[in-house]
Every structure is written in C-alpha cells, then in structure tokens.
Design a protein around this motif. Structure first.
Motif, short mmCIF file in Angstrom:
data_model
loop_
_atom_site.label_atom_id
_atom_site.label_comp_id
_atom_site.label_asym_id
_atom_site.label_seq_id
_atom_site.Cartn_x
_atom_site.Cartn_y
_atom_site.Cartn_z
N ARG A 1 2.44 -0.82 -16.63
CA ARG A 1 2.26 -1.84 -15.61
C ARG A 1 2.79 -3.20 -16.08
NH1 ARG A 1 -1.09 -0.87 -11.49
NH2 ARG A 1 -1.93 -2.96 -11.52
N ALA B 1 12.15 1.24 -11.03
CA ALA B 1 11.49 2.15 -10.08
C ALA B 1 10.29 2.77 -10.76
CB ALA B 1 12.44 3.23 -9.62
N MET B 2 9.23 2.94 -9.99
CA MET B 2 8.01 3.47 -10.58
C MET B 2 7.48 4.62 -9.74
SD MET B 2 4.89 1.27 -12.04
CE MET B 2 3.32 1.93 -12.53
N PHE C 1 4.10 6.67 -9.12
CA PHE C 1 2.67 6.51 -9.39
C PHE C 1 1.99 7.87 -9.49
CE2 PHE C 1 4.04 2.58 -7.59
CZ PHE C 1 3.25 1.61 -8.17
N SER D 1 -0.69 8.74 -8.06
CA SER D 1 -1.11 9.16 -6.72
C SER D 1 0.10 9.32 -5.79
CB SER D 1 -2.04 8.11 -6.14
OG SER D 1 -1.33 6.89 -5.96
N ALA E 1 1.61 7.35 -4.16
CA ALA E 1 1.65 6.11 -3.38
C ALA E 1 2.75 6.12 -2.33
CB ALA E 1 1.80 4.89 -4.30
N LEU E 2 2.89 7.24 -1.64
CA LEU E 2 3.84 7.28 -0.52
C LEU E 2 3.27 6.43 0.61
CD1 LEU E 2 4.67 11.08 -0.57
CD2 LEU E 2 5.86 9.22 -1.72
N TYR E 3 4.17 5.90 1.44
CA TYR E 3 3.69 5.13 2.59
C TYR E 3 3.25 6.11 3.67
CZ TYR E 3 6.50 1.78 0.02
OH TYR E 3 7.04 1.02 -0.98
N PRO E 4 1.95 6.18 3.96
CA PRO E 4 1.46 7.25 4.84
C PRO E 4 1.98 7.14 6.27
CG PRO E 4 -0.36 6.00 3.89
CD PRO E 4 0.90 5.29 3.51
N ASN F 1 10.39 6.77 3.86
CA ASN F 1 9.81 6.49 2.56
C ASN F 1 10.90 6.33 1.51
OD1 ASN F 1 6.82 6.58 1.61
ND2 ASN F 1 6.86 7.87 3.43
N PRO G 1 4.08 12.10 5.08
CA PRO G 1 3.55 12.55 3.78
C PRO G 1 2.33 13.46 3.88
CG PRO G 1 4.12 10.24 3.68
CD PRO G 1 4.33 10.67 5.11
N ARG H 1 5.16 16.18 -2.22
CA ARG H 1 4.89 14.74 -2.30
C ARG H 1 5.42 14.17 -3.61
NH1 ARG H 1 -1.34 14.44 -0.23
NH2 ARG H 1 -0.96 15.67 1.64
N ARG I 1 12.19 8.76 -4.06
CA ARG I 1 12.09 7.35 -3.70
C ARG I 1 12.51 6.46 -4.88
NH1 ARG I 1 6.43 5.05 -1.52
NH2 ARG I 1 5.89 5.33 -3.70
N LEU J 1 9.89 4.19 -14.47
CA LEU J 1 8.56 4.26 -15.06
C LEU J 1 7.79 5.35 -14.32
CD1 LEU J 1 7.72 0.46 -15.23
CD2 LEU J 1 8.79 1.88 -16.98
#
Lengths: 290, 385
Positions: free
Chosen positions: B47, B78-79, B81, B83, B85-88, B95, B143, B151, B158, B168
């Motif tokens: 982070r 680019a990271m 995550f 989770s 962290a897709l945009y629902p 996305n 998603p 996912r 992405r 990352l």
C-alpha cells in the motif's frame, strides 16, 4: 422415515398459513382507512362513510362530483397548489439528497477527528421533534426576509431531510468496501472522481430512498407551511386540504376532502412506483460484494 | 517497465509499528514475492508503494523517480486486491475499460497535450486483455454473475489492460478454491513471462511464494528478515524464524552445545555427534534439519535418535511421520521427550506407537546462534570415530 418427512411438510405448510394470516390481518388493518376514504370520495352523500356506516356502497350511490369540485371548485386553483407543493417537495428532495450524498461520503470514508461524536450528534438531533424548531425558524427567517418565499421553506425542508438521509447514506457507504474506492484511485481517479464515478453510482438505491423520504415529508407538511406561508399564491396542497376540511360553517364536505386527499396522494404513489426498485434496495441495505 | 526501490521505510500507526526500516530494490521485470504471516506488515508495504498509505519515514522510488509526494493515480501502478474490488455496478467490459477511459494519453502531434483514448483503442485493448485471460465470453456480465476464478481474472485483466509500470498484487489467489489456485498460479507466472513486467506479489502462502518468486522478501513483525531467491531462502535462511517459516514440512530444531573435540569442534547431543567446521569457540547453538534430511529406520542404530511414532499424515506422493524423540537413556544425557520432528518416509511401514530411529545428515545441518541468526561460517560434517 416417510411419516417424519410428511410431518415436516405439514409443519412447513402450517407455518406458511400462520404467517400469511398475520400478514393479511396487517394489510387489512393498514388499508381499511384508505378504503373508507376511497368510498367516501365517490359517495353522493357528503358525510364520511364511516359515520354513515356504509361498508359496500351501491353503484347508484357513486359519483365523480366530489373530484370535480376538489379539482376545479377551489381557490387557489388546484394546479397552482400542486405546482407549489412540487416545487417545495421536489427542491427539498433534490437538495437534501445531494447534501446527504456528500454528508454520507464524509462521515463514512474520511477519517477526521471527532467523526464518531459528529455521527452521534447528528443522530441525537434527528430525535428532536421538528415542531420545536418552528418558532426559532420563524424569527430567524423573518429577519432574513424569507417568510412567504420559496427559499424560506425549501431551506428548512432540505435541512430536515439531510439529517436523517445523511446517516442513511453513511450506513450504506460503510457497507461498500474501501478496496473499491482504492481501486478507483489506482485506476487514475482523484478522491472526488472516485466519489462521483464509483461510490455515488453504488449509492443510488439508498439515495432513491433518501429522496423519497425527503419528498414525502415536505409534500405532506402542514405545520411549518402554515406558519411560513401567508399568501394564497404560495399555498400548498396540504394547507389547502386543511382549509377545505374546516369550513366557516363548521360542516365539512367529506366527499370533497377525501377526493382532494386522494388526488394529492397520487404524486407520491407515482414517485414510489418509479423508484420502487431503488427504495426497496435502500431499505434492505443490500451488500454490494462484487 | 521499471523497478521499484524502498529505502528505510518505516510506518507507524496510531498505536503500533507496522514497518521498521525496510529497504529492498526490485529489479526491472522481476517477480518479487513478499512473504509474511498476517499482520506482519506485508500488505502495508504494498500500500505504501501504491501510495494508498504514506510512510512515516523513508523513501519510495519507482524507476529512478522519487514518488513520496505522488498521489496513487500519478504513480502509474496497477493493483490487484485480495477482494478483487471490482466495480459491482459495471459490466466486466466497463470494469476493464475503466482506467483507460479515465486516463488521458499524450497526443501524437503534441506530446505536451493530452487526449482521451478513442473508443476503438479502448475496445482493442480490452479485448486483448480479456483474450489473454480467457474471459472474452464474460464481458457483458456483471461481477456478481461471475465465479471466483472469473472475478480474479477480471481483476487481473483490469490491471494488465493499463500497461502499467508496475503490478502490485495483494494475495490475489487467496480467495480461490485450492484446485483453481494452483492453475491460477501457473497462469500468473505465464502472464509475467509474457509481459516481462515488474510484479510485486504479497502472500502468506509459502508454497505460492516459492513457485512464483524470482526473489523473496520474508517479513515478520515489520522487519525485513531476508531478501533472496527462493532456493537461498530455503537452503541458507537468514535466521531461525525464516528457517521455520519457509519450507514445508517445518524444519526441526535441536538445542545443544558446540564443544572442543579432537583438536576441532563438534556439536554433541547424545547420541548424535556432528563435527563442526568453521567454529572458533564452544558455546550454545541450535541445529536445524529439513525433514527430508532426516532418515527414519525401524530401529535406532548407532548415532541415531530413538523415537516413537506419534502421528502419520499421508500426503499421497510422500508421507509425513510425526516422531517424538526419546532421550538416549544414558546417564547425563539430556531428556529429549517433547521434541517432535517431522520426517518424510514410507509411512505404510509404521503405525502410531511404533518405535523408530532417526538419523540426521550431518552435512545438511544449519547452525543458529543464541540470537536466532544463522551462523553462516559453520558447516556440519560426519564426526570422525
């Protein structure tokens, strides 16, 4: 084996019947007054159906006369009343919702000293009855020359809406993982950009609910409007409803009053149906797990 | 394509220290894995590189550029995550295209001015990224309609689509089923080889770390313990913590002393004697052995620890015996009960409760000093008669 399974099936059926019975009673309880208002509005006899003890009116006793009188026989004109109500309630909903979105964002996603206490403070404020504010509001707004103006009512309506709606949006945003906002930052947005392009769209359900609540309150408000509005040009539906109900002679035409009330409630029904998907989503505070 | 360098990074949270003086440099195109237990500070490192967290002290360089003051969006990283962290609220296509639509690119005619990417450019790149990850048929879905594996691929797509300077990845495989996880691991390795870009990958799973990493950062309680290739971390661990944390099944440790013997030095723990080269003085020492450097026999011959089988774990290809070492029973010998070792062996020959003998391979011994650091100069050898 078999009898046990069958017993379980009966048990499930029994439970379902019981829960439906409870729901039916609740629905009847909630809708019965509405039903009386509806049949009164269509009745030829200008007294309340409840006093006439009519449960199912005969077709020959029905008329649209009350509606005609409610829509055209009033002063100020019905359209003027509707326009004023929509201006007040619509502006309050729009402003309240917009401010609530920012309030919720700040309270949910920003770390600043005193955040928790601020949330509690807002919650406590929302517990006070709004009537308490009418007198101080009046003095304040009279000094500002805002009595009997559109802003004079829109400001307190929006302010009232933003208190509760802000908390509503905050709670909803709390359920959106921080990762999603951070992903937007990594994708090249500023925090403001992430708010508008990612968090805000995710909050549509709760904003729909907030807007609905912010609309219904002012739309049906009598107390504040009664104090703040002095000219008939700015009179609202809710004010006029009271004026119809209390005539000089003391005898109310219940048919006209109920007809007026039904027509007045139509915009709320339309609003609700248009945003139903969002409002129910907002009420259930759905998780947004991607 | 570019490397990343951390210089004396420390991170202080309100009432805890997450990182203490961490420095390492990732080379251009390298796949570096940060390995640590949960709460070790490994995600904080990521982070800080991303700019989502600001270090208390120290500097971050991307390439040769000092980026301490840069916002996350200005670092071109680019990271992925944990989770995902897709945009629902967006379809898979949107996305993946999101960052391309947000970021402007320099104009061809005037590099000082920027323009938005055209619809065709975006479409082309989204489809290429989707093809690379085999998710071309999910582009119109939301998603929520995707499986965990899909996912994870979308999250990767992405990141890839942006052609960033640095990737990352924060435990991107940990939410997958064990079965998909190993294939996703191979695929990630394939993608890295194909893109030849710099990857920094965080995990607590050491087998994941060993398979993926060009080099490995082992971190514990905010301290960088070792930064080396997986082979070296395994065979030449910096200290006892790394030795026990990396390598599965876990290393066995014996505490004993180095004594002067026959003109040299030897580690003695009855009945075992290991001659120690490179030792200069006698003293307490801990000796470690990998399970695969232990030999288990039905009976304890000379120089072998008598032991009792306490448990058997059948892993399929190899089996794991849990053995409790017994003291030799000789007068003056230390009581060994309670030391459990794991050894790879043909477990079907044993049952719980059987006695056995454990022989150590002296030349495979690793020596650790009292402070836990490995004594690099010490080397074990079979003791002379």
């Amino acid at each position: 084996m078999m009898p046990r399974r069958r017993a379980r099936k009966w048990l499930r059926l029994g439970r379902r019947i019981a829960s439906h019975a409870v729901l039916i009673v609740a629905v009847v309880f909630a809708l019965f007054p509405v039903y009386f208002i509806v049949i009164t509005s269509f009745s030829k006899i200008p007294i309340a159906a409840i006093t006439a003890q009519v449960l199912v009116p005969k077709v020959s006793q029905l008329t649209l006369g009350s509606y005609q009188q409610a829509l055209s026989g009033q002063y100020p004109a019905f359209t003027s009343l509707l326009e004023n109500s929509l201006i007040f309630a619509g502006s309050a909903a729009a402003i309240g919702m917009g401010l609530a979105a920012f309030t919720g964002f700040a309270l949910s996603k920003f770390n600043f000293p005193g955040r928790r206490s601020l949330v509690y403070f807002i919650l406590i404020i929302s517990l006070f009855p709004s009537f308490l504010l009418i007198i101080p509001y009046y003095f304040m707004f009279a000094k500002l020359g805002l009595i009997d103006t559109y802003p004079g009512l829109i400001i307190p309506y929006s302010a009232g809406a933003v208190v509760f709606a802000g908390i509503l949006v905050k709670n909803y945003m709390d359920s959106i993982p921080d990762d999603i906002e951070e992903a937007a930052l990594m994708d090249g947005l500023s925090r403001t950009g992430a708010f508008f392009r990612v968090l805000l769209p995710l909050c549509y359900p709760v904003l729909g609910l907030a807007a609905f609540l912010a609309f219904v309150g002012p739309y049906t408000d009598y107390a504040l409007a009664h104090v703040f509005i002095t000219s008939s040009a700015k009179e609202t539906l809710a004010l006029n409803l009271y004026n119809i109900a209390t005539t000089d002679t003391g005898a109310s035409n219940y048919g006209v009053v109920t007809a007026f009330a039904i027509v007045m409630s139509l915009p709320i029904v339309v609003f609700y149906m248009a945003f139903q998907r969002y409002i129910i989503g907002g009420l259930t505070l759905g998780a947004v797990r991607g | 394509m570019t490397g990343v360098r951390l210089e004396n990074i420390s991170k202080q949270f309100k009432d805890s220290t997450a990182l203490e003086d961490v420095s390492f440099a990732v080379k251009d195109g390298e796949f570096v894995v940060i390995l640590g237990a949960s709460g070790s500070g490994k995600s904080t490192i990521l982070r800080i590189i991303a700019g989502l967290e600001v270090q208390t002290r120290g500097h971050v360089y991307i390439g040769d550029m000092l980026v301490d003051e840069y916002e996350p969006r200005d670092r071109n990283i680019a990271m992925v995550f944990q989770s995902y962290a897709l945009y629902p609220h967006l379809r898979v296509y949107d996305n993946i295209a999101f960052a391309l639509r947000v970021r402007k690119v320099p104009r061809e005619d005037d590099p000082d001015r920027y323009r938005r990417r055209t619809r065709e450019e975006i479409d082309d790149r989204v489809r290429r990224a989707a093809d690379l990850l085999g998710i071309g048929d999910t582009l119109t879905k939301k998603p929520a309609e995707l499986s965990g594996g899909q996912r994870q691929r979308v999250a990767l797509a992405r990141a890839i689509v942006r052609d960033p300077e640095l990737f990352l990845l924060d435990e991107p495989l940990s939410n997958l089923d064990a079965k998909i996880r190993s294939s996703a691991r191979l695929e990630l390795k394939r993608i890295h080889e194909q893109l030849k870009q710099t990857f920094v990958f965080v995990t607590h799973d050491q087998s994941e770390a060993m398979t993926l990493a060009d080099r490995l950062v082992v971190i514990d309680h905010g301290h960088l313990l070792q930064f080396d290739t997986p082979e070296n971390v395994l065979s030449r661990p910096a200290n006892q913590f790394v030795a026990s944390f990396v390598g599965s099944p876990e290393m066995m440790f014996l505490e004993g002393r180095i004594r002067a013997a026959n003109g040299g030095f030897a580690f003695e723990l009855d009945p075992v004697r290991i001659s120690v080269r490179g030792a200069r003085a006698p003293g307490p020492v801990t000796v470690g052995f990998r399970p695969w450097d232990l030999t288990v026999a039905k009976t304890a011959g000379p120089g072998a620890f008598p032991a009792v089988v306490r448990g058997i774990e059948r892993l399929g290809s190899s089996d794991l015996l849990f053995l409790e070492l017994q003291g030799s029973g000789a007068p003056g010998a230390p009581a060994m009960s309670g030391v459990t070792v794991r050894a790879m062996s043909r477990a079907y020959e044993y049952e719980v409760g059987d006695s056995a003998g454990v022989t150590l391979a002296p030349d495979r011994a690793l020596f650790f000093g009292a402070d836990g650091d490995r004594l690099d100069e010490l080397e074990g050898a079979p003791a002379g008669p």
